[in-house]
Design a protein around this motif. Sequence first.
Motif, PDB file in Angstrom:
ATOM      1  N   UNK A  38       0.856  -1.197   0.000  1.00  0.00           N
ATOM      2  CA  UNK A  38       0.000   0.000   0.000  1.00  0.00           C
ATOM      3  C   UNK A  38       0.878   1.229   0.000  1.00  0.00           C
ATOM      4  N   UNK A  39       0.386   2.204  -0.739  1.00  0.00           N
ATOM      5  CA  UNK A  39       1.136   3.453  -0.680  1.00  0.00           C
ATOM      6  C   UNK A  39       0.704   4.253   0.542  1.00  0.00           C
ATOM      7  N   UNK A  40       1.298   5.387   0.752  1.00  0.00           N
ATOM      8  CA  UNK A  40       1.073   6.167   1.978  1.00  0.00           C
ATOM      9  C   UNK A  40      -0.357   6.670   2.075  1.00  0.00           C
ATOM     10  N   UNK A  41      -0.951   7.092   0.924  1.00  0.00           N
ATOM     11  CA  UNK A  41      -2.325   7.624   0.972  1.00  0.00           C
ATOM     12  C   UNK A  41      -3.331   6.533   1.301  1.00  0.00           C
ATOM     13  N   UNK A  42      -3.098   5.342   0.708  1.00  0.00           N
ATOM     14  CA  UNK A  42      -4.021   4.226   0.992  1.00  0.00           C
ATOM     15  C   UNK A  42      -3.942   3.834   2.459  1.00  0.00           C
ATOM     16  N   UNK A  43      -2.750   3.791   2.982  1.00  0.00           N
ATOM     17  CA  UNK A  43      -2.632   3.455   4.404  1.00  0.00           C
ATOM     18  C   UNK A  43      -3.345   4.492   5.274  1.00  0.00           C
ATOM     19  N   UNK A  44      -3.276   5.779   4.888  1.00  0.00           N
ATOM     20  CA  UNK A  44      -3.920   6.847   5.670  1.00  0.00           C
ATOM     21  C   UNK A  44      -5.448   6.723   5.633  1.00  0.00           C
ATOM     22  N   UNK A  45      -5.977   6.406   4.434  1.00  0.00           N
ATOM     23  CA  UNK A  45      -7.437   6.256   4.302  1.00  0.00           C
ATOM     24  C   UNK A  45      -7.936   5.094   5.140  1.00  0.00           C
ATOM     25  N   UNK A  46      -7.158   3.981   5.112  1.00  0.00           N
ATOM     26  CA  UNK A  46      -7.582   2.803   5.892  1.00  0.00           C
ATOM     27  C   UNK A  46      -7.566   3.133   7.379  1.00  0.00           C
ATOM     28  N   UNK A  47      -6.570   3.864   7.812  1.00  0.00           N
ATOM     29  CA  UNK A  47      -6.481   4.211   9.227  1.00  0.00           C
ATOM     30  C   UNK A  47      -7.656   5.113   9.643  1.00  0.00           C
ATOM     31  N   UNK A  48      -8.023   6.086   8.783  1.00  0.00           N
ATOM     32  CA  UNK A  48      -9.158   6.973   9.096  1.00  0.00           C
ATOM     33  C   UNK A  48     -10.455   6.174   9.192  1.00  0.00           C
ATOM     34  N   UNK A  49     -10.601   5.260   8.231  1.00  0.00           N
ATOM     35  CA  UNK A  49     -11.825   4.448   8.221  1.00  0.00           C
ATOM     36  C   UNK A  49     -11.898   3.564   9.464  1.00  0.00           C
TER      37      UNK A  49
ATOM     38  N   UNK B 140     -14.645   3.262  13.259  1.00  0.00           N
ATOM     39  CA  UNK B 140     -15.295   2.068  13.836  1.00  0.00           C
ATOM     40  C   UNK B 140     -14.400   1.550  14.939  1.00  0.00           C
ATOM     41  N   UNK B 141     -14.799   1.790  16.143  1.00  0.00           N
ATOM     42  CA  UNK B 141     -13.957   1.399  17.266  1.00  0.00           C
ATOM     43  C   UNK B 141     -13.885  -0.097  17.415  1.00  0.00           C
TER      44      UNK B 141
ATOM     45  N   UNK C 297     -13.543  -2.183  14.954  1.00  0.00           N
ATOM     46  CA  UNK C 297     -13.033  -2.782  13.718  1.00  0.00           C
ATOM     47  C   UNK C 297     -12.055  -3.911  14.012  1.00  0.00           C
ATOM     48  N   UNK C 298     -11.333  -3.753  15.104  1.00  0.00           N
ATOM     49  CA  UNK C 298     -10.349  -4.792  15.420  1.00  0.00           C
ATOM     50  C   UNK C 298     -10.954  -5.890  16.265  1.00  0.00           C
ATOM     51  N   UNK C 299     -11.831  -5.492  17.204  1.00  0.00           N
ATOM     52  CA  UNK C 299     -12.399  -6.499  18.110  1.00  0.00           C
ATOM     53  C   UNK C 299     -13.495  -7.331  17.453  1.00  0.00           C
ATOM     54  N   UNK C 300     -14.255  -6.713  16.509  1.00  0.00           N
ATOM     55  CA  UNK C 300     -15.349  -7.428  15.850  1.00  0.00           C
ATOM     56  C   UNK C 300     -15.186  -7.274  14.362  1.00  0.00           C
ATOM     57  N   UNK C 301     -14.357  -8.084  13.800  1.00  0.00           N
ATOM     58  CA  UNK C 301     -14.057  -7.975  12.376  1.00  0.00           C
ATOM     59  C   UNK C 301     -15.256  -8.300  11.524  1.00  0.00           C
TER      60      UNK C 301
ATOM     61  N   UNK D  36     -16.789  -5.884   8.673  1.00  0.00           N
ATOM     62  CA  UNK D  36     -16.900  -6.310   7.269  1.00  0.00           C
ATOM     63  C   UNK D  36     -18.320  -6.168   6.782  1.00  0.00           C
ATOM     64  N   UNK D  37     -19.316  -6.456   7.637  1.00  0.00           N
ATOM     65  CA  UNK D  37     -20.734  -6.332   7.239  1.00  0.00           C
ATOM     66  C   UNK D  37     -21.076  -4.881   7.003  1.00  0.00           C
ATOM     67  N   UNK D  38     -20.552  -3.998   7.831  1.00  0.00           N
ATOM     68  CA  UNK D  38     -20.808  -2.573   7.645  1.00  0.00           C
ATOM     69  C   UNK D  38     -20.226  -2.091   6.334  1.00  0.00           C
ATOM     70  N   UNK D  39     -18.986  -2.530   6.034  1.00  0.00           N
ATOM     71  CA  UNK D  39     -18.355  -2.146   4.777  1.00  0.00           C
ATOM     72  C   UNK D  39     -19.166  -2.650   3.591  1.00  0.00           C
ATOM     73  N   UNK D  40     -19.742  -3.818   3.685  1.00  0.00           N
ATOM     74  CA  UNK D  40     -20.552  -4.393   2.581  1.00  0.00           C
ATOM     75  C   UNK D  40     -21.788  -3.558   2.345  1.00  0.00           C
TER      76      UNK D  40
END
Length: 904
Positions: free
Chosen positions: A170-181, A185-186, A188-192, A196-200
Amino acid sequence: MTAIKHALQRDIFTPNDERLLSIVNVCKAGKKKKNCFLCATVTTERPVQVKVVKVKKSDKGDFYKRQIAWALRDLAVVDAKDAIKENPEFDLHFEKIYKWVASSTAEKNAFISCIWKLNQRYLRKKIDFVNVSSQLLEELPKVTEESVPSGENQSVTGGDEEVVDEYQELNAREEQDIEIMMEGCEYAISNAEAFAEKLSRELQVLDGANIQSIMASEKQVNILMKLLDEALKEVDQIELKLSSYEEMLQSVKEQMDQISESNHLIHLSNTNNVKLLSEIEFLVNHMDLAKGHIKALQEGDLASSRGIEACTNAADALLQCMNVALRPGHDMLLAVKQQQQRFSDLRELFARRLASHLNNVFVQQFTQALLQLYNRSYFLSVPGHDQSSTLAQHSVELTLPNHHPFHRDLLRYAKLMEWLKSTDYGKYEGLTKNYMDYLSRLYEREIKDFFEVAKIKMTGTTKESKKFGLHGSSGKLTGSTSSLNKLSVQSSGNRRSQSSSLLDMGNMSASDLDVADRTKFDKIFEQVLSELEPLCLAEQDFISKFFKLQQHQSIPGTMAEAEDLDGGTLSRQHNCGTPLPVSSEKDMIRQMMIKIFRCIEPELNNLIALGDKIDSFNSLYMLVKMSHHVWTAQNVDPASFLSTTLGNVLVTVKRNFDKCISNQIRQMEEVKISKKSKVGILPFVAEFEEFAGLAESIFKNAERRGDLDKAYTKLIRGVFVNVEKVANESQKTPRDVVMMENFHHIFATLSRLKISCLEAEKKDAKQKYTDHLQSYVIYSLGQPLEKLNHFFDGVEARVAQGIREEEVSYQLAFNKQELRKVIKEYPGKEVKKGLDNLYKKVDKHLCEEENLLQVVWHSMQDEFIRQYKHFEGLIARCYPGSGVTMEFTIQDILDYCSSIAQSH
């Protein structure tokens, strides 16, 4: 091995931002097995750099250290040693060859495979893999830099690298967007799954919005399509207008083509006219001879300076017209052919006029010179005429006629001769032969008369010249040896007239030749050479300038090459009209000079023979003078006629000089001494002194000093040998006296002249003189007190037999009474009488010339005193206290010798 890989990656390569791709455990071939690791690495930063790193365990064994690294691009060859059999050895060719032995064949193959993959991916320059199976390279797994995990989480199983799919970072901008997203969602890590359902759901909403947007833009699409249709109609109308314009332009093009074709024909015609005018102007400018030039060639005055200048200019103009470089096709024009024929006729006409005029000039100058010559030397060639008035008038100045006025008049035609040489070589060659013919006859008369005067001057008066048989200009000696003998004035009673003289060439002794005569001969010979040298140089310079020949740096030639040029030697060498090459022109100058001055060398040889006959010592003067003039001529031009001729004559002079030396040595050997008179100083010894003194004065600062030194060596050797020979044959004079007097004279001569090459002979002469003086003194003095000598010889004999000296007086035959009896027989009066007789005897043996009487007498006095002291010593030792003494003392001996010497 896996643990080692992890350790190396962690400790060595990760700190340097490098990834370890392959490793092999190796040791150097042929040496003690010190194991190390070869590692194939790539950098994590771009551009990627691929290296082969040698890693070695530290001496303590607790950590690894990086020893050396090579860039993969520097690797030229990988040699696996054997492509069929398993072999752990392999070579890597960097700047030098490194030989390795792997711990196993599998490790070696894995490492080579990794190197091959890295070469294929990262390097433009392909590495040469030798003795590696191609099948092995194809079957080995593809190794990439992504196949090895980085850092501590790198997974290695069974020693083989894990192959994973390629991925894109990933380039730097993609990594930044993923981090913001993910921050939105607090959980995102505990309930993957919930994340994923929200993203869908959000993706479905975005897809619906896109479809609605596309459907909303349909009206705009219809408008755009309508505009495109209208644009197509406008394009069709523009195409119709362009077609009509094209038809109109087509008709214009046809008209322009016709106009262009007409212009081309006009331009071509103008070009042809210009070229034709240029050719006509070229022919007119280069092949048109002015009327003034034509008139000068046909009728020009070749006698006046103005006419010669006009003819020269006209000839040059004609030569330029004839030598013009015609262009192709010009020679086919009738006008050109006619003009060329006209030029040829003019050239032939003027060449005939010029050759005829120059021949007339040659004849005129030759006739004028002969008249002057006849006016000068007519009476010399009249038999029976008294030549004294002629000699007084013409032999005062020994000079050759000056040809400078003739040369000056002819040099006005030098340019015309050059023109004739380049245009008509046949006539040029004919003029050359005529000039040589006239000049050779003229110079022969002048030179022979010149040498005739020189010979008359050398022999002295006119009457003496008749005795030598000098007739006309032949310069030959017709007199006999007896006529030459009349020239010598013999002095009666002279010592040298009694023996064969070294200088008796033609029975003429050195005492009869005045030094002034030799000086006169030297001046005459020098004047002859001084007159000939400028004459030859001036004529050679004139020939070079007038006939336009190369003069300097010519090829050396000899008189043997100088064939008579009559009969067309030059014409046989070169065809008519063909110029001589440079080397032949140099030869031609030399041959012309030989033909013109062919009489110089014979006349010089005759003059040399006369000088040698008058006095053999003249060869010394001639050798020095001739050597100097040869050296001077060679400095000017080593291959000139003058240098060659003088060099040939110098050989003759040198032979005469050598002959003179040989004759002197021969005459030394033929010397006979009188049996009735004392010898004294031998003639050849005195004459060697005269020869050496004269030679030193002549050869002072001369170039041929080496010849004189060789002659000195031969002569002094002959003098030494023949002095001893005469001394052995002498009957009247003792041998020691002959040797002593003559070697004393030789030593005195060499000491006075200081001849460096005879230093050894001078020392030898002194030694011989000293030895024979001592020998003569001892022999002549003998035993003046004979009985006393016999008595003391007996005393010495008894002592030699072992009797003590103080006991000799007890011997009956040698007691004191016998000693007194012997001593009484030699009173002072008898001693003085014996010494007086000895002095007369020595005086009778020695000659007055060398004045050695007092020297010999003094030596005898010393020898007598020595004997007296010897007797006194024996008396004192053998008869001590007896009171016996000689009846005379040493002072008495000195008084006797002094009074005897004064009385005589």
